[in-house]
Design a protein around this motif. Structure first.
Motif, PDB file in Angstrom:
ATOM      1  N   ARG A 186       0.830  -1.211   0.000  1.00  0.00           N
ATOM      2  CA  ARG A 186       0.000   0.000   0.000  1.00  0.00           C
ATOM      3  C   ARG A 186       0.862   1.257   0.000  1.00  0.00           C
ATOM      4  O   ARG A 186       0.375   2.352  -0.320  1.00  0.00           O
ATOM      5  CB  ARG A 186      -0.933   0.006   1.213  1.00  0.00           C
ATOM      6  N   TYR A 187       2.126   1.110   0.386  1.00  0.00           N
ATOM      7  CA  TYR A 187       3.040   2.246   0.442  1.00  0.00           C
ATOM      8  C   TYR A 187       4.150   2.162  -0.617  1.00  0.00           C
ATOM      9  O   TYR A 187       4.513   3.173  -1.222  1.00  0.00           O
ATOM     10  CB  TYR A 187       3.716   2.325   1.820  1.00  0.00           C
ATOM     11  N   PHE A 188       4.698   0.956  -0.792  1.00  0.00           N
ATOM     12  CA  PHE A 188       5.934   0.809  -1.555  1.00  0.00           C
ATOM     13  C   PHE A 188       5.723  -0.106  -2.757  1.00  0.00           C
ATOM     14  O   PHE A 188       5.214  -1.221  -2.619  1.00  0.00           O
ATOM     15  CB  PHE A 188       7.029   0.234  -0.654  1.00  0.00           C
ATOM     16  N   ARG A 189       6.160   0.338  -3.916  1.00  0.00           N
ATOM     17  CA  ARG A 189       5.946  -0.446  -5.134  1.00  0.00           C
ATOM     18  C   ARG A 189       7.110  -1.374  -5.457  1.00  0.00           C
ATOM     19  O   ARG A 189       6.917  -2.411  -6.093  1.00  0.00           O
ATOM     20  CB  ARG A 189       5.690   0.495  -6.308  1.00  0.00           C
ATOM     21  N   ASP A 190       8.323  -1.030  -5.029  1.00  0.00           N
ATOM     22  CA  ASP A 190       9.487  -1.851  -5.351  1.00  0.00           C
ATOM     23  C   ASP A 190       9.613  -2.987  -4.334  1.00  0.00           C
ATOM     24  O   ASP A 190       9.612  -2.733  -3.121  1.00  0.00           O
ATOM     25  CB  ASP A 190      10.757  -1.010  -5.356  1.00  0.00           C
TER      26      ASP A 190
END
Length: 535
Positions: free
Chosen positions: A194-198
């Protein structure tokens, strides 16, 4: 939970005077319980089967021509030391008089197998700059993650400070307030998405699930608070190693009147009509009004309490439970130092998800292993002889099971070669040629030498089916007068959580053994929902 007034009233009254309590196991939970119960006036005897206190929190020591090396056996650092400080304070002592916890300037080096290598701290500005080396957009979400988990932590802490005895405890107001923030059907990795795509950023904030011996792809989303706690409160090194803390707690317990018996195995918990009456030792039966079991839960129940005396926790039930991973340990005393490496290094495999899947399956050693390395002497040089240093190397592996890895001498040698190769990959060059002391522990060693059931060093897994009321209760439900401390009971594993669990169990002993008029007052006050001393 008990409020300050209640605790003070009990403390002044010596509410457990003439009550005898036996504590089985001298690990952190047993030592904390011994201190708290002795301070209440109980006649406490702590039985430890080994020649030193601490259990998995003790020390590995090696003498060489160059001098003595000392390593932490298991836990290597402290989070949120306020919980331990509260225990000392409640006993009328100052933790700082005997224990030095040094806050590290840098939490750890985080080394991804194919880059980058990050140096992460509790300084959010620095943390953002380091994570931006992975993904600038992810770096911009860190403050939101911290703020959300600060709220999650604040809401869930009350839940970790009280016992869970039945499903009805899930309906109490503190749990209902916390529940919306828990996302119980989500994993740590999924919650972080929900916060970080990597995926590498998510690993930077989720590898802490290994503290519970679990994969971030399986670990419940509650435990995003582990990385939050590191960045919010920092990481502390106990000067002299974790064993120094256990020794200080042992001295505090003695000061409070506890009798500590080393090399004193307990062979059975004695019972009569479903109630504990004492313990059986080499000296024969020894009476007690209550027994606190701090030994590994699965191991203790199957060895100390006959199966016929247990209702819910039969051997078959214990066998069916899910367990954490184990570890392959190398304690290396080396000539020279590793000055370019931090106190803690986390080396993360390029195939972290496959690595953990292979660990969970437990059928083979993973060729793409991740490692944790402690380079303690960069902070605490007294852990090694002059001109030398220590390296503590942990490789997660599967726990012992039918059809799993057979830890023969050949397997042990294979694991050693794997670790040395992965150390080189992690940037620890030219280590093998400098080794002057070496000790290895395998899952079999954990089970046979440290009495860890299945070698699962992080105890029962912390999945939803084995948390809160579904974990063994602090007041053990199968035998009256038996209480549990340690990672196998609520709230779970990890030093601060174990200390909190010891406080919960000790307060239940106090409640149950105190004279009726005080016990009634205690229960009446506790129902008002106040919090424990020092919170």
């Amino acid at each position: 939970m008990e409020n300050d007034a209640t605790v003070k009233a009990l403390t002044k009254s010596g509410s457990l005077h003439n009550r005898r309590v036996a504590i089985v196991g001298g690990g952190p939970g047993g030592l904390a319980s011994a201190m708290l119960l002795a301070h209440e006036g109980a006649d406490v005897t702590l039985y430890e089967r080994h020649g030193q206190l601490g259990g998995r929190s003790s020390a590995v020591e090696g003498n060489t021509e160059a001098g003595a090396f000392r390593f932490d056996t298991g836990p290597t650092f402290f989070l949120y030391p306020q919980i331990l400080r509260n225990i000392f304070t409640r006993c009328g002592l100052r933790m700082e008089d005997t224990i030095t916890l040094k806050k590290l300037n840098e939490n750890y080096d985080l080394v991804f197998e194919n880059g980058p290598s990050l140096r992460l701290t509790s300084d959010i500005d620095v943390l953002e700059r380091e994570i931006a080396r992975i993904d600038a957009q992810d770096a911009g979400k860190i403050r939101e993650f911290i703020a959300d988990n600060r709220s999650k932590f604040r809401n869930f802490i009350p839940v970790l400070q009280r016992p869970f005895n039945t499903v009805l405890d899930l309906l109490r107001p503190d749990m209902l307030r916390a529940f919306p923030k828990l996302r119980p059907l989500s994993s740590v990795d999924r919650d972080l998405s929900r916060y970080f795509r990597d995926p590498r950023t998510r690993l930077a904030f989720s590898f802490q699930s290994k503290y519970l011996g679990m994969s971030p792809y399986r670990c419940p989303s509650l435990f995003t608070i582990l990385s939050f706690m590191e960045h919010e409160y920092g990481i502390y090194h106990p000067v002299g190693g974790t064993m120094a803390v256990m020794e200080a707690m042992g001295q505090a317990a003695k000061q409070l009147g506890v009798t500590i018996r080393l090399n004193a195995p307990v062979h059975e918990i004695m019972t009569r009509k479903g109630r504990a009456t004492g313990v059986l030792t080499d000296q024969g039966p020894e009476r007690a009004d209550a027994v606190v079991i701090n030994a590994d839960f699965g191991r203790a129940m199957t060895k100390l309490v006959p199966d016929r005396k247990r209702r819910r926790w039969k051997n078959k039930s214990i066998e069916r439970k899910k367990y954490s991973c184990s570890t392959f340990m190398m304690y290396l005393g080396i000539e020279g130092s590793v000055p370019d490496k931090g106190h803690h290094t986390i080396f993360l495999s390029e195939s972290y998800d496959r690595n953990f899947a292979e660990i969970e399956a437990g059928e083979m050693l993973s060729d793409e292993a991740s490692l944790y390395i402690q380079n303690a002497c960069i902070t605490d040089p007294e852990q090694a002889p002059a001109g030398h240093s220590t390296l503590y190397v942990l490789m997660p592996v599967g726990h012992l099971r039918d059809g799993g890895v057979d830890w023969t001498d050949e397997t042990r040698a294979q694991a050693r070669r794997l670790v040395m190769a992965r150390l080189e990959k992690a940037g620890f060059a030219n280590i093998e040629e400098r080794i002057r002391f070496e000790k290895i522990l395998t899952p079999t060693d954990w089970e046979e030498s440290y009495d860890v059931h299945k070698g699962a060093v992080f105890n029962l897994a912390h999945n939803l089916g084995q948390m809160l009321h579904r974990r063994p209760h602090n007041r053990f439900e199968d035998i009256r007068g038996v209480y549990l401390a340690g990672g196998g009971t609520h709230p779970g594993s990890g030093l601060p959580v174990i200390f909190e669990g010891a406080r919960i169990s000790s307060d239940l002993v106090i409640r149950d053994l105190a004279p009726r008029r005080r016990s009634t007052f205690f229960n009446r006050r506790s129902r008002k929902g106040a919090t424990h001393v020092g919170s």
